[in-house]
Motif scaffolding. Structure first.
Motif, PDB file in Angstrom:
ATOM      1  N   VAL A  48      30.230 -23.595 -40.472  1.00  0.00           N
ATOM      2  CA  VAL A  48      29.980 -22.814 -41.688  1.00  0.00           C
ATOM      3  C   VAL A  48      29.526 -23.731 -42.813  1.00  0.00           C
ATOM      4  O   VAL A  48      28.596 -23.403 -43.573  1.00  0.00           O
ATOM      5  N   LYS A  49      30.160 -24.893 -42.938  1.00  0.00           N
ATOM      6  CA  LYS A  49      29.777 -25.845 -43.988  1.00  0.00           C
ATOM      7  C   LYS A  49      28.326 -26.284 -43.830  1.00  0.00           C
ATOM      8  O   LYS A  49      27.603 -26.443 -44.821  1.00  0.00           O
ATOM      9  N   LYS A  50      27.889 -26.463 -42.588  1.00  0.00           N
ATOM     10  CA  LYS A  50      26.488 -26.832 -42.356  1.00  0.00           C
ATOM     11  C   LYS A  50      25.560 -25.728 -42.850  1.00  0.00           C
ATOM     12  O   LYS A  50      24.514 -25.998 -43.451  1.00  0.00           O
ATOM     13  N   ARG A  51      25.947 -24.473 -42.607  1.00  0.00           N
ATOM     14  CA  ARG A  51      25.104 -23.355 -43.062  1.00  0.00           C
ATOM     15  C   ARG A  51      25.071 -23.281 -44.593  1.00  0.00           C
ATOM     16  O   ARG A  51      24.044 -22.959 -45.183  1.00  0.00           O
ATOM     17  N   GLN A  85      31.345 -20.636 -52.357  1.00  0.00           N
ATOM     18  CA  GLN A  85      30.538 -20.960 -53.540  1.00  0.00           C
ATOM     19  C   GLN A  85      31.027 -22.250 -54.197  1.00  0.00           C
ATOM     20  O   GLN A  85      30.221 -23.097 -54.618  1.00  0.00           O
ATOM     21  N   GLN A  86      32.334 -22.424 -54.268  1.00  0.00           N
ATOM     22  CA  GLN A  86      32.887 -23.649 -54.853  1.00  0.00           C
ATOM     23  C   GLN A  86      32.567 -24.858 -53.988  1.00  0.00           C
ATOM     24  O   GLN A  86      32.270 -25.936 -54.504  1.00  0.00           O
ATOM     25  N   TYR A  87      32.587 -24.680 -52.682  1.00  0.00           N
ATOM     26  CA  TYR A  87      32.258 -25.790 -51.782  1.00  0.00           C
ATOM     27  C   TYR A  87      30.799 -26.206 -51.975  1.00  0.00           C
ATOM     28  O   TYR A  87      30.488 -27.403 -52.033  1.00  0.00           O
ATOM     29  N   ARG A  88      29.914 -25.226 -52.075  1.00  0.00           N
ATOM     30  CA  ARG A  88      28.492 -25.537 -52.237  1.00  0.00           C
ATOM     31  C   ARG A  88      28.234 -26.322 -53.526  1.00  0.00           C
ATOM     32  O   ARG A  88      27.426 -27.240 -53.571  1.00  0.00           O
ATOM     33  N   LYS A  89      28.953 -25.960 -54.584  1.00  0.00           N
ATOM     34  CA  LYS A  89      28.744 -26.621 -55.882  1.00  0.00           C
ATOM     35  C   LYS A  89      29.156 -28.084 -55.834  1.00  0.00           C
ATOM     36  O   LYS A  89      28.642 -28.901 -56.599  1.00  0.00           O
ATOM     37  N   THR A 132      40.162 -24.125 -46.342  1.00  0.00           N
ATOM     38  CA  THR A 132      39.654 -25.210 -47.188  1.00  0.00           C
ATOM     39  C   THR A 132      40.284 -25.247 -48.574  1.00  0.00           C
ATOM     40  O   THR A 132      40.199 -26.262 -49.264  1.00  0.00           O
ATOM     41  N   GLY A 133      40.885 -24.128 -48.991  1.00  0.00           N
ATOM     42  CA  GLY A 133      41.481 -24.072 -50.327  1.00  0.00           C
ATOM     43  C   GLY A 133      40.498 -23.703 -51.426  1.00  0.00           C
ATOM     44  O   GLY A 133      40.891 -23.547 -52.582  1.00  0.00           O
ATOM     45  N   LEU A 183      31.608 -37.784 -45.926  1.00  0.00           N
ATOM     46  CA  LEU A 183      31.154 -37.190 -44.673  1.00  0.00           C
ATOM     47  C   LEU A 183      31.735 -35.788 -44.600  1.00  0.00           C
ATOM     48  O   LEU A 183      32.951 -35.611 -44.546  1.00  0.00           O
ATOM     49  N   ASP A 184      30.824 -34.781 -44.620  1.00  0.00           N
ATOM     50  CA  ASP A 184      31.234 -33.403 -44.871  1.00  0.00           C
ATOM     51  C   ASP A 184      31.999 -33.416 -46.200  1.00  0.00           C
ATOM     52  O   ASP A 184      31.477 -33.912 -47.174  1.00  0.00           O
ATOM     53  N   GLU A 185      33.234 -32.962 -46.267  1.00  0.00           N
ATOM     54  CA  GLU A 185      33.930 -33.003 -47.556  1.00  0.00           C
ATOM     55  C   GLU A 185      34.925 -34.159 -47.629  1.00  0.00           C
ATOM     56  O   GLU A 185      35.653 -34.305 -48.609  1.00  0.00           O
TER      57      GLU A 185
END
Length: 288
Positions: A244-247, A282-286, A277-278, A60-62
């Motif tokens: 931001v994560k949703k976007r 771009q890394q989150y999206r991947k 987030t650390g 759920l999310d990350e």
């Protein structure tokens, strides 16, 4: 590199039973069109999942949640989710639109009274003992039975059962995570949480929210720390990161997102995201 697939959003079907009913219930293992694969998706409504059997993970999310019997998971609108099932999951899913309760209680802040919804700094799941889980199942059975014999007053009967369930779950959650368990909290705290949902894109500071609420900055911080354990500014930052994560899941570029949320340039936005987030956007999206 190819862009990540856009996250699909699933909307509530209010006329599934002929007349408008803003709540539904079903067995996870038999509910038609219920997403149980690794496809990332989001809901436009609230959902509570009750796991009776099965193993795997639910992201759920990350946040990765381990699936075990007697696990309860809370999803708020817009959160991105994904299943990874190892052993078949069985249990109940209960989902509803906010107006199912708001219209009855004439309180637009009603769902903010429960700690587990619209949560972005604490867990959105809990593992409970057999007895309290069984108490939840008893209420779910009653709701399910009412759906099998819908009458003119079923809306009211189901709503009363849901209210009992939400209060019981709030007590379990509060006891497990040592947070405020009474559904009466200072109304300005609820108002602040509601404003955050609506105004986070405006880039307001904690002082700006205090002004909108017509309270002092010190008082806003006091009630935020009392009822959430966070300062008002920390709550703003958590909510901002959540949005931001949703976007990012919508395949918006860092440049688009940075200007939407009022950052002076994409590099400042990237630093802000990594600080909380650390990893970079771009890394989150991947990861998805």
């Amino acid at each position: 590199m190819a862009a990540a697939a856009k996250i699909e959003t699933y909307n509530f079907l209010p006329y599934k039973y002929g007349t408008e009913l803003l709540l539904d219930i079903g067995r996870i293992e038999t509910l038609k069109n219920y997403v149980l694969d690794t496809t990332a998706h989001q809901l436009s409504f609230y959902e509570i999942i009750f796991i009776e059997k099965g193993t795997g993970t639910f992201t759920l999310d990350e946040n990765e949640i381990k699936i075990n019997p007697q696990t309860i998971i809370f999803t708020s609108p817009g959160q991105v989710r994904r299943w990874k099932i190892e052993e078949q999951v069985k249990g109940y899913t209960l989902f509803f639109e906010k107006d199912f309760l708001h219209l009855f209680f004439s309180d637009e802040l009603f769902l903010y009274r429960f700690q587990y919804f619209n949560q972005y700094s604490r867990p959105t799941n809990m593992l409970v003992a057999e007895a309290p889980f069984g108490k939840c199942l008893d209420l779910l059975y009653e709701i399910e039975r009412e759906f099998g014999r819908l009458q003119n007053d079923s809306n009211h009967f189901i709503r009363s059962l849901l209210y009992q369930l939400l209060v019981i779950l709030n007590r379990y959650y509060a006891g497990l995570y040592n947070v405020q368990g009474d559904t009466y909290v200072h109304p300005d705290f609820y108002r602040f949480r509601s404003l955050l949902e609506k105004k986070v894109v405006d880039g307001l500071s904690a002082e700006g929210y205090a002004k909108m609420l017509n309270v002092s900055y010190g008082f806003l911080n006091k009630i935020c720390r009392q009822f959430s354990g966070l300062s008002a500014q920390q709550m703003i930052h958590y909510k901002l990161i959540s949005e931001v994560k949703k976007r990012l899941h919508q395949n918006k570029s860092a440049k688009e997102i940075s200007y939407e949320f009022g950052f002076s340039d994409p590099s400042n936005f990237n630093r802000f995201f990594k600080r909380f987030t650390g990893i970079t956007p771009q890394q989150y999206r991947k990861k998805w």
